[in-house]
Design a protein around this motif. Structure first.
Motif, PDB file in Angstrom:
ATOM      1  N   PHE A 239     -14.727 -14.433 -29.053  1.00 10.90           N
ATOM      2  CA  PHE A 239     -15.188 -15.704 -28.523  1.00 10.90           C
ATOM      3  C   PHE A 239     -16.341 -15.577 -27.539  1.00 10.90           C
ATOM      4  O   PHE A 239     -16.433 -16.327 -26.582  1.00 10.90           O
ATOM      5  CB  PHE A 239     -14.021 -16.449 -27.868  1.00 10.90           C
ATOM      6  CG  PHE A 239     -12.869 -16.662 -28.807  1.00 10.90           C
ATOM      7  CD1 PHE A 239     -13.007 -17.506 -29.889  1.00 10.90           C
ATOM      8  CD2 PHE A 239     -11.684 -15.982 -28.637  1.00 10.90           C
ATOM      9  CE1 PHE A 239     -11.967 -17.688 -30.783  1.00 10.90           C
ATOM     10  CE2 PHE A 239     -10.634 -16.162 -29.520  1.00 10.90           C
ATOM     11  CZ  PHE A 239     -10.768 -17.022 -30.597  1.00 10.90           C
ATOM     12  N   TYR A 243     -18.740 -19.166 -29.340  1.00 14.66           N
ATOM     13  CA  TYR A 243     -17.355 -19.222 -29.807  1.00 14.66           C
ATOM     14  C   TYR A 243     -16.381 -19.457 -28.658  1.00 14.66           C
ATOM     15  O   TYR A 243     -15.223 -19.772 -28.876  1.00 14.66           O
ATOM     16  CB  TYR A 243     -16.984 -17.905 -30.499  1.00 14.66           C
ATOM     17  CG  TYR A 243     -17.949 -17.500 -31.582  1.00 14.66           C
ATOM     18  CD1 TYR A 243     -18.135 -18.302 -32.700  1.00 14.66           C
ATOM     19  CD2 TYR A 243     -18.682 -16.337 -31.480  1.00 14.66           C
ATOM     20  CE1 TYR A 243     -19.029 -17.951 -33.686  1.00 14.66           C
ATOM     21  CE2 TYR A 243     -19.578 -15.972 -32.467  1.00 14.66           C
ATOM     22  CZ  TYR A 243     -19.749 -16.781 -33.569  1.00 14.66           C
ATOM     23  OH  TYR A 243     -20.636 -16.421 -34.546  1.00 14.66           O
ATOM     24  N   ILE A 248     -10.475 -24.276 -29.251  1.00 12.37           N
ATOM     25  CA  ILE A 248     -11.336 -23.852 -30.352  1.00 12.37           C
ATOM     26  C   ILE A 248     -11.264 -24.837 -31.513  1.00 12.37           C
ATOM     27  O   ILE A 248     -10.191 -25.275 -31.930  1.00 12.37           O
ATOM     28  CB  ILE A 248     -10.931 -22.442 -30.838  1.00 12.37           C
ATOM     29  CG1 ILE A 248     -11.229 -21.420 -29.750  1.00 12.37           C
ATOM     30  CG2 ILE A 248     -11.667 -22.078 -32.113  1.00 12.37           C
ATOM     31  CD1 ILE A 248     -12.697 -21.283 -29.427  1.00 12.37           C
ATOM     32  N   SER A 288     -16.797 -23.278 -30.045  1.00 13.68           N
ATOM     33  CA  SER A 288     -16.746 -24.348 -29.058  1.00 13.68           C
ATOM     34  C   SER A 288     -17.636 -25.470 -29.602  1.00 13.68           C
ATOM     35  O   SER A 288     -18.839 -25.269 -29.787  1.00 13.68           O
ATOM     36  CB  SER A 288     -17.279 -23.858 -27.716  1.00 13.68           C
ATOM     37  OG  SER A 288     -17.476 -24.944 -26.844  1.00 13.68           O
TER      38      SER A 288
END
Length: 329
Positions: A239, A243, A248, A288
């Motif tokens: 992430f 990310y 998420i 995201s």
């Protein structure tokens, strides 16, 4: 698969296993029976490779006379056996060493010339001219400016000795400085910048800090909070960048034309899902949904990229386009 790469894979598979069946060679090269047999014949006749078929062992092996193969043959010229990845890595490494050696400020600067010479001598045979190759292989890659972090050495000491740090950190988003006590876990290089993953004792959670925004760092005598590397990887590895989010979502993006080819060559995320629908490349990635970085990435593909879902990401794209158009009113 490229012809020379196929020959390299055949050579390596037989050398590593001692004996390789025809089906194993076909699987390694992705070639048909006829193509694989032609490749083996070419290696025997043109490159003087002592490959024979052993009925007793049920596959292809190197004959005992392999060591007698002529050193001047193309077959034995290691510099001609680069895969695209090997060539890129080799040239990039030598260029980086040259750049660091010219800097002469780092801890290893005095040893880089010797290290570069060792790489050249171990990779290139007498028949290949390393300097000539480097003249004719050029890497056009984005260049980054030197990273400015006066406390970088302190961060490294904290990582090695497993000590906590007291830092003063500048937040770009809030445009303010805060003091934190952190337990550094690892340094990560991402898209031209260094980041420090650490346990923030103020937030009581794992956080990522841009090292260029660390205004001051002081080494403490207290040991770091123990956080298993497995936990660190599970929470942070997948992430980074666009990310990273507490909640998420999954973005579905479609690319057409030249953008489809460009996007399909890239690994966007370890857990990405991709498919081709006629000439359309469809990509699904966790992200995201309102990440400015993701919005910027998608906009770089212009009208050849379209977000199908989620709605939040589509709206973020529309807002960015609206603000961009206002700049030209």
């Amino acid at each position: 698969m490229d012809f020379n790469v196929r020959l390299m894979k055949i050579d390596r598979l037989i050398a590593e296993k001692g004996v390789a069946t025809l089906s194993e060679l076909m699987q390694a090269t992705g070639a048909s029976i006829a193509t694989t047999k032609r490749d083996i014949a070419y290696m025997r006749e043109q490159l003087k490779a002592p490959i024979v078929f052993s009925r007793m062992r049920g596959g292809y092996v190197f004959a005992k006379t392999r060591a007698e193969a002529k050193r001047g043959d193309f077959y034995d010229r290691r510099s001609m056996w680069f895969t695209p990845e090997e060539l890129h890595c080799t040239v990039r490494t030598l260029e980086d060493f040259k750049s660091l050696e010219a800097n002469r400020k780092g801890y290893l600067s005095k040893d880089l010339a010797q290290m570069s010479a060792r790489i050249r001598s171990s990779i290139f045979s007498d028949e290949a001219n390393c300097d000539e190759l480097l003249k004719r292989v050029v890497l056009f890659e984005p260049q980054s400016k030197p990273i400015n972090c006066p406390s970088f050495e302190v961060l490294g000491q904290a990582l090695v000795h497993r000590n906590r740090l007291r830092i003063v950190y500048h937040s770009d988003e809030k445009n303010e400085e805060t003091e934190r006590i952190i337990s550094p876990m690892r340094l990560c290089y991402y898209k031209g910048s260094w980041y420090l993953d650490a346990w923030c004792h103020k937030r009581d959670a794992l956080r990522t800090f841009n090292v260029e925004n660390i205004v001051h760092a002081e080494l403490l005598q207290t040991s770091v909070k123990p956080v298993p590397m497995k936990v660190l990887r599970s929470q942070l590895d997948a992430f980074y960048g666009f990310y990273r989010a507490d909640d998420i979502s999954y973005a579905r993006i479609r690319f057409v034309g030249q953008a489809a080819k460009r996007a399909s060559k890239r690994i966007w995320h370890p857990d990405q899902f991709e498919q081709w629908i006629n000439q359309i490349y469809e990509l699904t990635i966790p992200c995201s949904p309102e990440s400015p970085e993701l919005v910027s990435e998608i906009l770089s593909y212009g009208p050849q990229a379209k977000v199908i879902e989620p709605v939040e990401l589509r709206n973020a794209i529309l807002k960015a386009l609206t603000r961009t158009l206002k700049n030209y009113e």
